[in-house]
Design an enzyme around this catalytic site. Structure first.
Site, mmCIF file in Angstrom:
data_model
loop_
_atom_site.group_PDB
_atom_site.id
_atom_site.type_symbol
_atom_site.label_atom_id
_atom_site.label_comp_id
_atom_site.label_asym_id
_atom_site.label_seq_id
_atom_site.Cartn_x
_atom_site.Cartn_y
_atom_site.Cartn_z
ATOM 1 N N LYS A 57 1.436 -0.259 15.126
ATOM 2 C CA LYS A 57 2.860 -0.304 15.450
ATOM 3 C C LYS A 57 3.333 -1.459 16.332
ATOM 4 O O LYS A 57 4.539 -1.692 16.432
ATOM 5 C CB LYS A 57 3.245 1.003 16.182
ATOM 6 C CG LYS A 57 3.158 2.237 15.328
ATOM 7 C CD LYS A 57 4.232 2.223 14.284
ATOM 8 C CE LYS A 57 4.078 3.344 13.303
ATOM 9 N NZ LYS A 57 4.655 3.065 12.014
ATOM 10 N N PRO A 84 -3.671 0.346 19.030
ATOM 11 C CA PRO A 84 -3.417 -0.167 17.684
ATOM 12 C C PRO A 84 -3.644 0.835 16.547
ATOM 13 O O PRO A 84 -3.369 0.521 15.393
ATOM 14 C CB PRO A 84 -4.395 -1.340 17.570
ATOM 15 C CG PRO A 84 -5.474 -1.041 18.545
ATOM 16 C CD PRO A 84 -4.860 -0.263 19.651
ATOM 17 N N HIS A 98 0.831 -1.206 0.000
ATOM 18 C CA HIS A 98 0.000 0.000 0.000
ATOM 19 C C HIS A 98 0.865 1.256 0.000
ATOM 20 O O HIS A 98 1.871 1.323 0.703
ATOM 21 C CB HIS A 98 -0.898 0.038 1.242
ATOM 22 C CG HIS A 98 -2.052 -0.916 1.148
ATOM 23 N ND1 HIS A 98 -3.112 -0.886 2.008
ATOM 24 C CD2 HIS A 98 -2.319 -1.912 0.267
ATOM 25 C CE1 HIS A 98 -3.978 -1.825 1.685
ATOM 26 N NE2 HIS A 98 -3.513 -2.463 0.635
ATOM 27 N N TYR A 140 -9.386 5.059 7.706
ATOM 28 C CA TYR A 140 -9.539 5.452 9.103
ATOM 29 C C TYR A 140 -10.706 6.448 9.144
ATOM 30 O O TYR A 140 -10.591 7.551 8.617
ATOM 31 C CB TYR A 140 -8.266 6.124 9.623
ATOM 32 C CG TYR A 140 -7.122 5.158 9.879
ATOM 33 C CD1 TYR A 140 -6.329 4.679 8.837
ATOM 34 C CD2 TYR A 140 -6.843 4.732 11.172
ATOM 35 C CE1 TYR A 140 -5.292 3.797 9.073
ATOM 36 C CE2 TYR A 140 -5.794 3.850 11.424
ATOM 37 C CZ TYR A 140 -5.033 3.387 10.378
ATOM 38 O OH TYR A 140 -4.002 2.509 10.616
ATOM 39 N N TYR A 144 3.873 6.909 10.129
ATOM 40 C CA TYR A 144 3.081 5.723 9.792
ATOM 41 C C TYR A 144 3.936 4.660 9.086
ATOM 42 O O TYR A 144 3.851 3.470 9.417
ATOM 43 C CB TYR A 144 1.881 6.120 8.919
ATOM 44 C CG TYR A 144 0.817 5.050 8.870
ATOM 45 C CD1 TYR A 144 -0.215 5.041 9.802
ATOM 46 C CD2 TYR A 144 0.856 4.038 7.919
ATOM 47 C CE1 TYR A 144 -1.182 4.041 9.792
ATOM 48 C CE2 TYR A 144 -0.102 3.038 7.893
ATOM 49 C CZ TYR A 144 -1.118 3.045 8.827
ATOM 50 O OH TYR A 144 -2.068 2.057 8.822
HETATM 51 C C1 LIG Z 1 -5.527 -9.328 21.399
HETATM 52 C C2 LIG Z 1 -4.564 -8.481 20.617
HETATM 53 C C3 LIG Z 1 -4.955 -7.934 19.400
HETATM 54 C C4 LIG Z 1 -4.079 -7.119 18.689
HETATM 55 N N1 LIG Z 1 -4.504 -6.561 17.523
HETATM 56 C C5 LIG Z 1 -3.678 -5.727 16.864
HETATM 57 C C6 LIG Z 1 -4.109 -5.111 15.683
HETATM 58 O O1 LIG Z 1 -5.230 -5.328 15.247
HETATM 59 N N2 LIG Z 1 -3.261 -4.255 15.051
HETATM 60 C C7 LIG Z 1 -1.993 -4.005 15.549
HETATM 61 O O2 LIG Z 1 -1.241 -3.238 14.958
HETATM 62 N N3 LIG Z 1 -1.555 -4.596 16.667
HETATM 63 C C8 LIG Z 1 -2.363 -5.451 17.325
HETATM 64 N N4 LIG Z 1 -1.936 -6.023 18.456
HETATM 65 C C9 LIG Z 1 -0.570 -5.772 18.881
HETATM 66 C C10 LIG Z 1 0.441 -6.759 18.285
HETATM 67 O O3 LIG Z 1 -0.198 -7.945 17.923
HETATM 68 C C11 LIG Z 1 1.513 -7.000 19.351
HETATM 69 O O4 LIG Z 1 2.165 -5.777 19.579
HETATM 70 C C12 LIG Z 1 2.527 -8.073 18.959
HETATM 71 O O5 LIG Z 1 1.912 -9.343 19.014
HETATM 72 C C13 LIG Z 1 3.732 -8.041 19.894
HETATM 73 O O6 LIG Z 1 4.532 -9.175 19.694
HETATM 74 P P1 LIG Z 1 5.274 -9.858 20.924
HETATM 75 O O7 LIG Z 1 6.047 -10.979 20.339
HETATM 76 O O8 LIG Z 1 5.970 -8.834 21.720
HETATM 77 O O9 LIG Z 1 4.122 -10.400 21.888
HETATM 78 P P2 LIG Z 1 3.032 -11.541 21.649
HETATM 79 O O10 LIG Z 1 2.633 -11.591 20.224
HETATM 80 O O11 LIG Z 1 1.993 -11.329 22.673
HETATM 81 O O12 LIG Z 1 3.830 -12.884 21.946
HETATM 82 C C14 LIG Z 1 4.154 -13.277 23.256
HETATM 83 C C15 LIG Z 1 4.209 -14.795 23.305
HETATM 84 O O13 LIG Z 1 4.621 -15.200 24.588
HETATM 85 C C16 LIG Z 1 3.818 -16.303 25.000
HETATM 86 N N5 LIG Z 1 3.840 -16.377 26.467
HETATM 87 C C17 LIG Z 1 3.151 -15.626 27.358
HETATM 88 N N6 LIG Z 1 3.459 -15.985 28.605
HETATM 89 C C18 LIG Z 1 4.368 -16.998 28.518
HETATM 90 C C19 LIG Z 1 5.063 -17.780 29.457
HETATM 91 N N7 LIG Z 1 4.879 -17.620 30.786
HETATM 92 N N8 LIG Z 1 5.926 -18.701 29.020
HETATM 93 C C20 LIG Z 1 6.137 -18.899 27.696
HETATM 94 N N9 LIG Z 1 5.498 -18.182 26.740
HETATM 95 C C21 LIG Z 1 4.625 -17.234 27.152
HETATM 96 C C22 LIG Z 1 2.457 -15.981 24.415
HETATM 97 O O14 LIG Z 1 1.645 -17.121 24.304
HETATM 98 C C23 LIG Z 1 2.841 -15.414 23.064
HETATM 99 O O15 LIG Z 1 2.949 -16.403 22.069
HETATM 100 C C24 LIG Z 1 -2.784 -6.866 19.185
HETATM 101 C C25 LIG Z 1 -2.378 -7.451 20.385
HETATM 102 C C26 LIG Z 1 -3.241 -8.250 21.110
HETATM 103 C C27 LIG Z 1 -2.795 -8.836 22.416
#
Ligand SMILES: Cc1cc2nc3c(=O)[nH]c(=O)nc-3n(C[C@H](O)[C@H](O)[C@H](O)COP(=O)(O)OP(=O)(O)OC[C@H]3O[C@@H](n4cnc5c(N)ncnc54)[C@H](O)[C@@H]3O)c2cc1C
Length: 391
Positions: free
Chosen positions: A298, A294, A75, A201, A385
């Site tokens: 980011k 969200p 995009h 948006y 963005y």
């Molecule tokens: C419900 C939800 C919806 C979202 N929707 C959007 C969206 O629409 N647009 C957008 O831009 N961003 C969205 N986000 C934000 C984006 O998805 C996150 O910022 C991104 O997933 C961050 O990645 P991460 O690897 O830091 O964390 P996560 O993706 O949360 O990964 C963390 C991992 O650690 C694992 N974990 C947790 N505790 C333990 C433990 N004790 N031991 C071992 N493993 C563990 C979890 O199962 C998970 O797999 C959303 C986030 C959430 C929570």
């Protein structure tokens, strides 16, 4: 209890943990990834879908983006819709970079498929100890029920907002910065072709709506709702009719395509940062250290930026013994984190009506008119963005 050893113990197999694992592998550093959920659960979890240029470049450089390049949607702009009138922000023209639409769960699938190192799913009872020593330990119970421990040089806490890593830091070490919002997003994934080639948006007096997509046949859409919203009070027809009302525009030729809803959820909105993002030999990355609303798309990109900084610092430490990069990890990451926090808060504040206050509404409309009529203001939105280059 069986004890194993690795250089970097990674807690969590989300985008942060998996990208870090691949980065370390590519630099000859051993790591073990531990994930609480099953593989099928992690691969099906619908979340973000907008990738910055820097995220795509990093995945490409690691050889992890073949399917992404085949299937992604590129995009070059987004649309801001207000007062029933659409205004395009030409991202690439203004900021020189494009964005990629490719679901977070597709990224996760690609990262897992390409990983041939140690990765354990469905672990439980994860606990961290010895964080201020030179040999911290991750203890856990594996999927077969065996208690195990992993002795590491460093632990990377990539376990998201509700993980165990941040909670393992002694009280008083981390400062928490938090802002809650009086709204949440009701998100749906629908089997319906996108009704627009770019993200929309939409600001309306009824509330915010976002029209997004995951593929040429799957639409992702969001409605601003209350944080305590009950999903049960949103049958399909109410969702579609509310989306139609909020995305309505003066142009009568525009129609919202609908279809079966495949997934729906309500996610609270929050700005959250811990500082510092490290304690002893524990380094927090991604949602474990910060949450952004969200609206700026980011969260995933910020997680990837963190682990790039961490991988660079670890590479230098293992190669030369120089800890400077590790010691500066938090400071380096937080500069980007706060820029992204500000942008995400700003987009959220501009686009979400907070009630019937005419003062707030007038400020939002004034800001929307400004960013869509001033090239300087639109350029500022565009460069935030598409994302700044990775450190
Ligand atoms: C419900 C939800 C919806 C979202 N929707 C959007 C969206 O629409 N647009 C957008 O831009 N961003 C969205 N986000 C934000 C984006 O998805 C996150 O910022 C991104 O997933 C961050 O990645 P991460 O690897 O830091 O964390 P996560 O993706 O949360 O990964 C963390 C991992 O650690 C694992 N974990 C947790 N505790 C333990 C433990 N004790 N031991 C071992 N493993 C563990 C979890 O199962 C998970 O797999 C959303 C986030 C959430 C929570």
């Amino acid at each position: 209890m069986s004890e194993e050893r690795t250089q970097v113990g990674i807690v969590g197999a989300g985008p942060a943990g998996l990208v870090l694992a691949h980065l370390l592998r590519s630099r000859g550093i051993d790591c073990v990834v531990l994930e609480r959920q099953s593989r099928s659960y992690v691969e099906a979890r619908i979340r973000a879908g907008v990738l910055e240029h820097g995220t795509v470049d990093l995945l490409t450089s690691l050889g992890l983006a073949d399917r992404l390049h085949r299937e992604r949607m590129v995009h070059h702009g987004i649309e801001l819709l207000f007062e029933r009138s659409a205004h395009r922000i030409p991202l690439t023209e203004l900021a020189g970079r494009e964005i990629t639409i490719y679901g977070q769960h597709e990224v996760v699938k690609d990262l897992i498929a390409a990983w041939d190192g140690p990765l354990e799913f469905s672990v439980s009872s994860v606990s961290l100890s010895g964080l201020s020593s030179s040999a911290p330990i991750v203890s856990y119970v594996d999927a077969a029920g065996t208690a195990r421990s992993l002795r590491c040089d460093v632990i990377a806490g990539c376990d998201g907002f509700h993980g165990v890593s941040r909670a393992s830091v002694p009280d008083g070490v981390l400062t928490v910065h938090q802002r809650d919002y009086p709204h949440a997003w009701l998100g749906i994934l629908a089997e319906a072709p996108p009704s627009s080639e770019e993200l929309i948006y939409a600001h309306s007096a009824r509330g915010f709506a976002l029209h997004s997509m995951r593929s040429p046949t799957v639409t992702r859409m969001y409605l601003q709702v209350r944080p305590d919203e009950d999903l049960a009070s949103w049958p399909d027809e109410r969702i579609w009719s509310e989306l139609r009302a909020r995305l309505d525009r003066a142009d009568p030729s525009w129609k919202l395509a609908d279809g079966p809803i495949l997934e729906r959820s309500v996610a609270a909105m929050r700005s959250f940062v811990v500082s510092p993002m490290q304690y002893g030999q524990l380094f927090l990355a991604g949602d474990a250290a910060h949450i952004v609303p969200p609206t700026g798309a980011k969260g995933l990109n910020l997680a990837v930026a963190d682990v790039k900084v961490l991988a660079d610092a670890l590479t230098s430490w293992y190669a030369t013994g120089d800890r400077a990069g590790l010691d500066a990890y938090s400071e380096t990451c937080l500069r980007r984190v706060w820029r992204v926090q500000h942008f995400s808060w700003w987009m959220t504040s501009m686009l979400h009506p907070t009630g019937d206050d005419p003062f707030d509404l007038a400020l939002q409309l004034s800001q929307l008119r400004y960013v869509t009529s001033s090239r300087a203001a639109a350029t500022s939105l565009a460069e935030n963005y598409v994302g700044f280059p990775f450190p």
